[in-house]
Scaffold this motif. Structure first.
Motif, PDB file in Angstrom:
ATOM      1  N   ARG A  23      44.928  46.653  44.653  1.00 16.82           N
ATOM      2  CA  ARG A  23      46.304  46.555  44.325  1.00 16.82           C
ATOM      3  C   ARG A  23      47.284  46.931  45.066  1.00 16.82           C
ATOM      4  NH1 ARG A  23      43.673  42.846  42.713  1.00 16.82           N
ATOM      5  NH2 ARG A  23      43.050  42.328  40.732  1.00 16.82           N
ATOM      6  N   ARG A  29      39.062  46.086  42.905  1.00 12.85           N
ATOM      7  CA  ARG A  29      40.287  45.365  42.811  1.00 12.85           C
ATOM      8  C   ARG A  29      41.173  46.213  43.689  1.00 12.85           C
ATOM      9  NH1 ARG A  29      37.563  45.580  38.607  1.00 12.85           N
ATOM     10  NH2 ARG A  29      38.183  47.639  37.802  1.00 12.85           N
ATOM     11  N   THR A  46      40.860  41.145  45.137  1.00 17.66           N
ATOM     12  CA  THR A  46      39.887  41.358  44.212  1.00 17.66           C
ATOM     13  C   THR A  46      38.252  40.810  44.789  1.00 17.66           C
ATOM     14  OG1 THR A  46      41.464  40.880  42.346  1.00 17.66           O
ATOM     15  CG2 THR A  46      39.155  41.070  41.809  1.00 17.66           C
TER      16      THR A  46
END
Lengths: 337, 334
Positions: B10, B8, B32
């Protein structure tokens, strides 16, 4: 062809080329000495005649000195000179009558080879190590400082370094001898006093030589390391999580490779001695021998010294080439020599 | 079999220090990687895709640095926070990386076998023989004579062989996340097809989570499950590959696909995308990064950067595409 046969062929080729090169240099220096205005060989022959020698005596005496007959055609003399060369006979010295040139060169070489060899190797090791750090820390203060030390020492002539060191360590703060290769008090041989004295006297010349050639090594190594650092395989090795020590070895081995040619050549050059250092520290080495032979017009000695330098460089070249077949796999499987 | 880890990313921002100040090569990227899938990232040169790939190993090279965001990998945590030994051990062991220009990713002075053992020693592999056996197996799967390759130096191998050696070195420690940066660039078509087939096979066999960076939409279409399109350091569109290629929503993706020449049909149907991709220095400070080349340019594009909007597994960052996507959204939820 098998790998072994290829290597044998390679060595044989190098040796043949080396012999040819030595022969060419010997021939050229023979004719140069023979053709020097005022012809020293003929001059000597004539001066011996004037001293009342018979032509045969004068001829023999001259032949002993120069290693070839002063009479006959140039070709006959050349053949005679080459013949005695093949027997390892370089003739006799003019300035120290009755002493074989080979003997003089051998004695001087023992004073030159060790200090210059030690200086060459020390400066190589030091320069290469510092070069790696200068490259890795090139954006920091340490890198700047190291590179600056290299440029500075590279720029100062060797005799200035030598005189400076003598002034500091032999005059201002006299902890080291200012000259001479060894104390005369000791009996030459493998006894601790003699060897200790040898080492003690060698400190300043070795340090001078090391400092004088260190700059070249550090600058060359730094630029090589910077180039290799930009190579993809170093980043790839880091991305594979290789240990720092292993990545460092990848880096150092690839960067140091081109320097081995220069190292081999400088080791070959050491048979030329280091005139300035031997002059400053009063070392009876090859450099001093060559200078003295020129100033005293000792042509046999001159020819012999030139020949030794040639042989040294030719042999160093061959060694460097063969060394690459060991350390660089790309050369090894290059096949045709 | 252990399950594939998820990744993931971010709000990842990577900046490069330039004479004009710190300029972002990757800005606020969210991405993701679903466990067990191959995600392709396509984009033009300078779109930030290689920088993104390097971020997965926290290996952005100076003068670049990760200035914000996180890269969470299951079983490893946030890679951006890793330092020193922890980071080194994660590289190679947890995340395999096949280098861009893998042809030059080997030490020219050592045999492949010795470099393999260096890799084993670096990661404290207890049984070097098993490592060599695994390496030979992998090489054999890729159609190479393992024993011979391990005994060779880099210069004795062809480009395609080196590429496969690079893949082997990324997989041999059983890393579950594999990043391939331009794995088929500079290879001929046949070798490309072979490499892509190998990537797909090994990926499925070992239950990996794979990221493939490329500028070749055709190559990525062969292997990927999901596709992310990068432009100007942003991911402008991301979704299942059939959706993104079959019905591109972002005008840039549409332009990219129109630019691919077809084998069947008229070559003149291929339309090059007008204009040039932005460089670090020409990226607009505000608004949409693509507006200069965009046919659907609107007033809002000048001032407001389009936020990524997700619906139906597809994420698009475009003011104009938001309208066309809206009906789909309604259809699903009503």
């Amino acid at each position: 062809m098998t790998r072994g046969a290829a290597i044998t062929r390679r060595v044989a080729g190098h040796l043949a080329r080396g012999v040819v090169m030595i022969w060419v240099v010997a021939t050229v220096s023979f004719f140069i000495i023979r053709e020097i205005p005022g012809d020293p060989v003929q001059g000597m022959y004539e001066s011996l005649l004037q001293k009342g020698m018979s032509p045969q005596q004068a001829e023999r005496a001259t032949a002993v000195l120069y290693g070839f007959l002063p009479k006959g055609t140039l070709w006959d003399q050349y053949v005679g000179y080459m013949g005695s060369l093949l027997h390892g006979d370089l003739g006799q010295s003019l300035s120290t009558p009755g002493v074989q040139v080979t003997h003089l060169i051998g004695a001087a070489a023992s004073w030159t080879v060790l200090p210059v060899l030690a200086g060459t190797l020390l400066s190589f090791l030091l320069g290469v190590t510092m070069g790696v750090y200068a490259a890795i820390r090139r954006s920091g203060k340490l890198g700047d400082l190291l590179a600056l030390s290299g440029s500075l020492l590279h720029g100062i002539p060797v005799y200035v370094i030598g005189l400076l060191l003598t002034a500091i360590f032999a005059t201002l703060w006299p902890i080291l001898p200012s000259g001479g290769p060894v104390d005369v008090d000791y009996v030459p041989g493998l006894n601790p006093g003699y060897i200790g004295s040898l080492l003690y006297h060698a400190v300043l010349p070795v340090v001078t030589y090391t400092l004088a050639s260190y700059g070249g090594w550090i600058l060359a190594m730094k630029s090589n390391v910077v180039a290799v650092l930009g190579d993809d395989f170093i980043l790839a090795a880091e991305l594979r999580g290789l240990k720092r020590g292993i990545v460092f070895r990848y880096l150092a081995r690839n960067a140091i490779l081109p320097l081995f040619t220069i190292l081999a050549l400088s080791i070959g050059m050491l048979f030329g001695g280091s005139i300035f250092i031997e002059e400053i520290f009063n070392y009876p080495g090859l450099g001093l021998l060559l200078v003295n032979s020129i100033s005293s017009r000792d042509y046999a000695l001159m020819g012999g010294t030139f020949l030794i330098i040639t042989v040294g460089i030719v042999v160093a070249n061959i060694v460097a080439d063969l060394l690459y077949t060991v350390i660089d796999p790309r050369v090894r499987s290059g096949g045709t020599a | 079999m252990e399950t594939a880890p998820g990744v993931r990313i971010r709000d990842l921002t990577v900046v490069y220090n330039t004479p004009m100040g710190e300029l972002p090569a990757v800005s606020g990227v969210d991405l993701t990687l679903t466990p067990g899938t191959i995600t392709g990232v396509v984009g033009e040169s300078g779109s930030g895709k290689s920088t993104l790939a390097l971020s997965l190993l926290n290996a952005v090279q100076p003068p670049g640095r990760i200035s914000g965001g996180s890269v969470e990998i299951d079983g490893l945590g946030d890679v951006v926070r890793l330092r020193g030994e922890e980071l080194r051990q994660a590289r190679g062991r947890k995340v395999g990386y096949v280098f861009q220009a893998a042809q030059n990713s080997l030490n020219p002075l050592k045999t492949i076998g010795k470099q393999l053992l260096d890799l084993g020693r670096s990661h404290d592999v207890a049984d070097p023989r098993a490592l060599v056996r695994d390496a030979k197996d992998l090489l054999a799967r890729m159609g190479l004579d393992g024993a011979r390759v391990l005994d060779s130096h880099q210069h004795e191998l062809s480009g395609g062989m080196r590429q496969r050696v690079g893949i082997m070195l990324a997989l041999v420690l059983n890393a579950k996340v594999v990043v391939l940066d331009e794995p088929t660039t500079a290879l001929d078509m046949i070798t490309q097809a072979t490499i892509l087939r190998i990537i797909r096979e090994v990926h499925e066999e070992r239950a990996l989570t794979t990221l493939v960076i490329t500028h070749d939409v055709g190559a990525v279409a062969e292997v990927a499950d999901a596709l992310a399109v990068m432009y100007g350091g942003r991911i402008v569109e991301h979704g299942p590959i059939a959706d993104v290629l079959g019905a591109p929503a972002h005008p840039y993706t549409q332009g990219l696909i129109r630019a691919i020449p077809r084998l069947s049909g008229d070559i003149s149907q291929a339309r090059a995308l007008p204009g040039r991709p932005p460089t670090l220095g020409t990226l607009p400070a505000a608004g949409c990064v693509f507006r200069e080349r965009c046919a659907l340019r609107m007033e809002i594009c000048e001032t407001v950067e389009p936020a990524p909007v997700t619906c139906g597994g597809r994420t698009v960052a475009c003011h104009a595409a938001g309208h066309s996507l809206a009906p789909v959204k309604r259809k699903e939820y009503v």
